[in-house]
Every structure is written in C-alpha cells, then in structure tokens.
Design a protein around this motif. Structure first.
Motif, PDB file in Angstrom:
ATOM      1  N   THR A 134       8.987  -4.273 -15.033  1.00  0.00           N
ATOM      2  CA  THR A 134       7.608  -3.751 -14.963  1.00  0.00           C
ATOM      3  C   THR A 134       6.644  -4.765 -14.359  1.00  0.00           C
ATOM      4  O   THR A 134       5.486  -4.430 -14.103  1.00  0.00           O
ATOM      5  N   ASN A 149       2.851  -6.000   3.077  1.00  0.00           N
ATOM      6  CA  ASN A 149       2.244  -5.277   1.965  1.00  0.00           C
ATOM      7  C   ASN A 149       2.803  -5.868   0.664  1.00  0.00           C
ATOM      8  O   ASN A 149       3.930  -6.336   0.610  1.00  0.00           O
ATOM      9  N   SER A 151       2.757  -4.769  -3.562  1.00  0.00           N
ATOM     10  CA  SER A 151       2.300  -3.816  -4.580  1.00  0.00           C
ATOM     11  C   SER A 151       3.200  -3.913  -5.805  1.00  0.00           C
ATOM     12  O   SER A 151       4.349  -4.363  -5.715  1.00  0.00           O
ATOM     13  N   TRP A 152       2.645  -3.520  -6.942  1.00  0.00           N
ATOM     14  CA  TRP A 152       3.434  -3.485  -8.177  1.00  0.00           C
ATOM     15  C   TRP A 152       4.132  -2.135  -8.239  1.00  0.00           C
ATOM     16  O   TRP A 152       3.492  -1.098  -8.027  1.00  0.00           O
ATOM     17  N   ASN A 153       5.414  -2.162  -8.535  1.00  0.00           N
ATOM     18  CA  ASN A 153       6.155  -0.906  -8.690  1.00  0.00           C
ATOM     19  C   ASN A 153       7.173  -1.079  -9.798  1.00  0.00           C
ATOM     20  O   ASN A 153       7.906  -2.066  -9.824  1.00  0.00           O
ATOM     21  N   HIS A 172       0.983   2.250  -0.263  1.00  0.00           N
ATOM     22  CA  HIS A 172       1.321   1.688   1.045  1.00  0.00           C
ATOM     23  C   HIS A 172       2.810   1.380   1.210  1.00  0.00           C
ATOM     24  O   HIS A 172       3.375   1.576   2.289  1.00  0.00           O
ATOM     25  N   VAL A 207      -6.067  -2.971  -0.730  1.00  0.00           N
ATOM     26  CA  VAL A 207      -6.371  -3.684   0.514  1.00  0.00           C
ATOM     27  C   VAL A 207      -6.079  -2.704   1.667  1.00  0.00           C
ATOM     28  O   VAL A 207      -5.122  -1.931   1.588  1.00  0.00           O
ATOM     29  N   LEU A 302      -4.908  -6.207 -15.078  1.00  0.00           N
ATOM     30  CA  LEU A 302      -4.351  -6.355 -13.722  1.00  0.00           C
ATOM     31  C   LEU A 302      -4.741  -5.173 -12.835  1.00  0.00           C
ATOM     32  O   LEU A 302      -4.997  -5.326 -11.644  1.00  0.00           O
TER      33      LEU A 302
HETATM   34  C1  LIG Z   1       1.841  -3.880 -13.689  1.00  0.00           C
HETATM   35  C2  LIG Z   1       1.593  -2.783 -12.687  1.00  0.00           C
HETATM   36  C3  LIG Z   1       2.565  -1.811 -12.446  1.00  0.00           C
HETATM   37  C4  LIG Z   1       2.367  -0.794 -11.503  1.00  0.00           C
HETATM   38  N1  LIG Z   1       3.367   0.111 -11.263  1.00  0.00           N
HETATM   39  C5  LIG Z   1       3.231   1.051 -10.281  1.00  0.00           C
HETATM   40  C6  LIG Z   1       4.289   1.961  -9.943  1.00  0.00           C
HETATM   41  O1  LIG Z   1       5.364   1.930 -10.541  1.00  0.00           O
HETATM   42  N2  LIG Z   1       4.101   2.850  -8.952  1.00  0.00           N
HETATM   43  C7  LIG Z   1       2.916   2.915  -8.265  1.00  0.00           C
HETATM   44  O2  LIG Z   1       2.785   3.748  -7.354  1.00  0.00           O
HETATM   45  N3  LIG Z   1       1.881   2.075  -8.553  1.00  0.00           N
HETATM   46  C8  LIG Z   1       2.016   1.152  -9.553  1.00  0.00           C
HETATM   47  N4  LIG Z   1       0.981   0.273  -9.843  1.00  0.00           N
HETATM   48  C9  LIG Z   1      -0.278   0.388  -9.086  1.00  0.00           C
HETATM   49  C10 LIG Z   1      -0.167  -0.199  -7.687  1.00  0.00           C
HETATM   50  O3  LIG Z   1       0.384  -1.463  -7.649  1.00  0.00           O
HETATM   51  C11 LIG Z   1      -1.557  -0.250  -7.076  1.00  0.00           C
HETATM   52  O4  LIG Z   1      -2.043   1.061  -6.994  1.00  0.00           O
HETATM   53  C12 LIG Z   1      -1.625  -0.905  -5.712  1.00  0.00           C
HETATM   54  O5  LIG Z   1      -2.928  -0.938  -5.276  1.00  0.00           O
HETATM   55  C13 LIG Z   1      -0.837  -0.178  -4.678  1.00  0.00           C
HETATM   56  O6  LIG Z   1      -0.792  -1.009  -3.559  1.00  0.00           O
HETATM   57  P1  LIG Z   1      -1.162  -0.489  -2.093  1.00  0.00           P
HETATM   58  O7  LIG Z   1      -2.651  -0.464  -2.004  1.00  0.00           O
HETATM   59  O8  LIG Z   1      -0.547  -1.516  -1.228  1.00  0.00           O
HETATM   60  O9  LIG Z   1      -0.573   0.867  -1.937  1.00  0.00           O
HETATM   61  C14 LIG Z   1       1.149  -0.718 -10.801  1.00  0.00           C
HETATM   62  C15 LIG Z   1       0.159  -1.691 -11.035  1.00  0.00           C
HETATM   63  C16 LIG Z   1       0.373  -2.710 -11.963  1.00  0.00           C
HETATM   64  C17 LIG Z   1      -0.685  -3.769 -12.181  1.00  0.00           C
END
Ligand SMILES: Cc1cc2nc3c(=O)[nH]c(=O)nc-3n(C[C@H](O)[C@H](O)[C@H](O)COP(=O)(O)O)c2cc1C
Length: 451
Positions: A134, A149, A151-153, A172, A207, A302
């Motif tokens: 996570t 890019n 991102s959190w996933n 993204h 971003v 976060l």
């Molecule tokens: C700990 C944490 C876990 C996350 N998990 C997910 C996820 O599993 N799937 C998802 O779409 N966004 C998730 N998010 C939200 C994205 O990281 C966030 O929307 C991010 O801005 C997406 O990046 P992007 O702007 O590059 O698309 C999570 C955020 C955090 C802080």
C-alpha cells in the motif's frame, strides 16, 4: 530548515526525538499489524515501527505522516506556509542527479523471486482478497516522451513474480500504460518503497500530464533527486529509497484484483486490473518496509496536503488573503479560512475550490478567526454564521469521486459560506478572555483537586 532527502533520514530524525513507538514482540501481518496500527492512529497517532513481523526479515514502519506538521517538516517548510510554498515551487522542477552506485541496490535479487515470500504479507481489512503493497510509489517514463510519472497505487501480492495493480485512466500511470499498450508494448515500471518525501508528495499530486514528476520532487526537496538506473529495466529510481521492485506492466492482460478495503472505509469489489511482472527486487541491506493503512491518518495527510495545495493554487487567483486550507475529517471536502475583504470573495473561493479539484464535493469557507483544521470550530461557524437561505450553493450533476460503481452517489457539489457578513463585523467578533493564553492549569489545580 532543509527538506529530508530520504525517507530514512526522516525516520531517523523522528526516532531521535523519541516520536517513533517500537513494537518488539512478534506480530502477525495478517490483521494483527493493522489492528495495532488502528489503535495507534486513534490514540497518540505516533509513527509505529514493527521490528518482528511474522514471516519477514524486514522491519515495517507505518504512520510516519500521522501529523500534517511532519509533512511540512519532511519538505523543510513551515506549516503555516506549506501550501503557498508547495505551489510556488511546483513549476521550478530540478533535473535529476544520476549516480552509479546506490544504497537501494546494496542487495539485488533477480532469480527465484516470490513476492509472497520476499515481502511482508500484510493483510489489512477483514474481507481483503490477500496481502497488499500500500506504500508503493510507481514510477515509469512515458513510452514516447520519456517524462517520468510517479503515483501511488495499491498492488496485490499475487505470488511468484506477479502483482496486480489498480491503475486506471484517467490516472496518469493508466494513461502511460494505455499508450504503451496501443504500441503493443509492456510498460517498464518500478515500485519504490520508502521514497524520498519530495517524491511521495509529487506522486500524490495532480502534476500536469506532461510534467516530469522526478523533477517536481527535486523542486519540493530543494535539491535534485539522486537517481540510479534499475538493474533490469530502463527506468531511473531514487538512489536513497529503501526498496525497489523492478518490472513491467503487461500489455493486453487484466486479472481479477480485490476486494480491498480502501480509503473511503468501504471495499472496492473485485475488478479486472493490470498485471505487473517482477524482474528484480533491490534494497538496502537494512531496509525498512513502509506500510500505509488506506484511509488512516497517514494516508489522509499524504492525499490531503496535495489536494489542499491544488485548491490553494486555484483559490489564490481570486482571494488575496487565505489563512489556510484544510481537509478535516475526509478528503472529499475542504475548509478554506480567509481574511475576507469583500462579500464576493467567499463565493469566488467556493466556486474555485469546487471546480479546482475533481474529488472536492463539499467546500466550507470560514473567516480567519476559525480554525479550518478543527471540525468542531467549522461546525460552530456554519451554525452561527451561515445564512442557509443565501449561503448554501448546490451545483447539480457535476461528478466528484468517479469510481465506476459508486459515482452516482458522488454527483453534485455543495458550497457553504460560513463567513460572517462584513456589514455586521462587530456583531460577530469572537470573544477573547484576557490572560487565557498564559494560564497553566497545573499552577491552579493541586494534587488534591478531586476533593
Ligand atoms: C497511499 C496512497 C495510495 C493510493 N492508491 C491508489 C490506487 O491504488 N489507485 C489509484 O488510482 N490512486 C491511488 N492513490 C491516489 C493517487 O496516487 C493520486 O491520485 C495521484 O495524484 C495520481 O497520480 P497522477 O496525477 O500521476 O495520475 C493513492 C494515494 C496514496 C497517498
């Protein structure tokens, strides 16, 4: 005050100050670890280090960002000025600093990988479909432009060399993958555990699609991000992270992932999601594994601080004097505290915020004498200062949270003007009690105060 250039430095600083609570007894990563974490988050909310997690030789740290003040400290910023500074720095990206050897590659594993054995098997909620990563920041260069890019996933640990990842467009990373897939290619991608704080916040922020989020991370930490090339894929990763999972998101393949107890406190049902094939795991010799409870205090900071910064960016175009912006309770709403100069500013702030961040569904505007971080104070302002007949604005039909299966619940947005009318300023002056700030109750109440 300088930013921390690595997660480890931040954890060390928190430990030196005695803020980290250590759990030395063995805990079961299936439910027990989360249950202890929940108690900590509902109580003192300190960072929690588990040194003996059953089935793993990695210590697990969680709740590092339980307080917004730690977010500000990690970026070397003053809390009162956090949003303004984050916004002003975002556009000043710094190119990365490439290094040849890196702490995160002290141990390199490319053979006999089994994610069900090589990583902590943390199962969070009662009905989760298995163990999950996570606290992974996924980074990938764009298949055409090469811009990174981050991102959190969440990633489900399927076993062997396989993970399942939730990364749908318009996120993204999902768009990057869709572009690679159209060209018939897999997307090389790395999962970073224990990323430098600047990267954690650029990963959580919206971003612009074209921007390079490794460069934004450098801007927020005030120094170029130190990166090293992965061992098995053409991707640069933070040299000072704790652990990296190298691999590819496979083209044309989707598998059942879930259910997962996610940040809205409910479950995301099983959905067809992306498949990540692991090629290598590299790490520090004494790596610390970060785990985040979705929707817990750490996660809401976060997610929340980048939302607050994004809304600050939009609202500051209309309102010159913003005291602060908070997301108390949850991140689908925000409270904007302003030093109102004319009546239109509250309405303009509402509209800018409602349109400024897609998830934002409820906006409350309060005066500068109301603490936006204190939900009780905000409710006080709504009840004592809002005129419902004219001060509540419903914008129909606009969607906010667009998760496929619940999006109809999140349709329509509402703004609440809880500022007092300027024409009645004196009538709404909050009482003050001379001397209150200097009183120490213990100087007045003796040990026998129960009698
Ligand atoms: C700990 C944490 C876990 C996350 N998990 C997910 C996820 O599993 N799937 C998802 O779409 N966004 C998730 N998010 C939200 C994205 O990281 C966030 O929307 C991010 O801005 C997406 O990046 P992007 O702007 O590059 O698309 C999570 C955020 C955090 C802080």
């Amino acid at each position: 005050m300088a930013a921390f250039e690595s997660f480890r430095q931040l954890v060390e600083a928190l430990r030196e100050r005695g803020e980290v609570a250590t759990v030395a007894r063995q805990v079961d990563p299936r439910h027990e670890l989360t249950a202890v974490m929940r108690h900590m988050q509902r109580g003192p909310n300190r960072p929690l280090l588990f040194t003996d997690v059953k089935g793993s030789d990695l210590p697990v740290i969680t709740n590092v960002f339980g307080f917004r003040r730690t977010v500000a400290e990690s970026l070397g910023l003053a809390q009162g000025d956090l949003l303004r500074t984050m916004v002003s720095l975002e556009a000043k990206g710094l190119p990365v600093d490439r290094v040849e050897t890196a702490p995160v590659q002290e141990i390199v594993k490319t053979q006999d990988i089994d994610v069900a054995r090589d990583l902590p098997q943390i199962v969070y909620s009662e009905h989760d479909g298995g163990a999950y990563i996570t606290a992974g920041v996924l980074i990938a260069p764009h298949p055409v432009t090469g811009a990174y890019n981050a991102s959190w996933n969440r990633c489900q640990l399927a076993g062997g060399d396989k993970l399942r990842v939730r990364m749908m467009p318009p996120q993204h990373l999902g768009r990057y993958h869709a572009e690679a897939e159209e060209m018939g290619q897999n997307l090389p991608c790395a999962i970073v555990i224990g990323a430098p704080p600047g990267l954690m916040f650029s990963a959580a922020s919206k971003v612009p699609y074209e921007a390079d989020e490794l460069e934004v991370a450098g801007a927020w930490q005030g120094k170029p991000l130190r990166v090293v090339r992965c061992k098995t894929i053409p991707v640069d990763v933070p040299a000072d992270a704790e652990l990296i999972i190298e691999g590819e998101v496979i083209a044309g393949v989707r598998e059942d992932e879930g259910p997962f107890g996610e940040f809205t406190d409910g479950y995301v049902p099983v959905m067809k999601n992306h498949v990540f094939k692991v090629k290598a795991i590299t790490r520090r010799r004494n790596a610390i594994y970060h785990a985040i409870l979705a929707g817990g205090t750490e996660d809401l900071n976060l997610v929340g601080v980048p939302i607050q910064a994004e809304i600050y960016k939009k609202v500051s175009a209309f309102v010159p004097k913003i005291r602060d912006i908070a997301t108390p309770g949850y991140v689908f709403g925000c409270v904007i505290s302003i030093d109102k100069q004319n009546e239109d500013q509250a309405r303009n702030a509402m509209l800018a915020a409602l349109g400024g961040y897609s998830w934002t569904k409820v906006v409350v505007v309060v005066d500068k004498d109301v603490d936006p971080f204190n939900a009780a104070d905000v409710l006080w302002a709504i009840q004592t200062r809002c005129t419902p007949e004219t001060g509540i604005y419903v914008v129909p039909r606009i969607p906010s949270y667009t998760r496929e299966d619940v999006r109809e619940v999140h349709r329509g947005k509402v703004g609440i003007d809880a500022t007092a009318p300027l024409s009645m300023k004196q009538l709404f002056e909050r009482r003050r009690f001379p001397g209150e700030a200097d009183i120490k109750l213990e100087d007045y109440i003796g040990a026998d105060s129960s009698h």
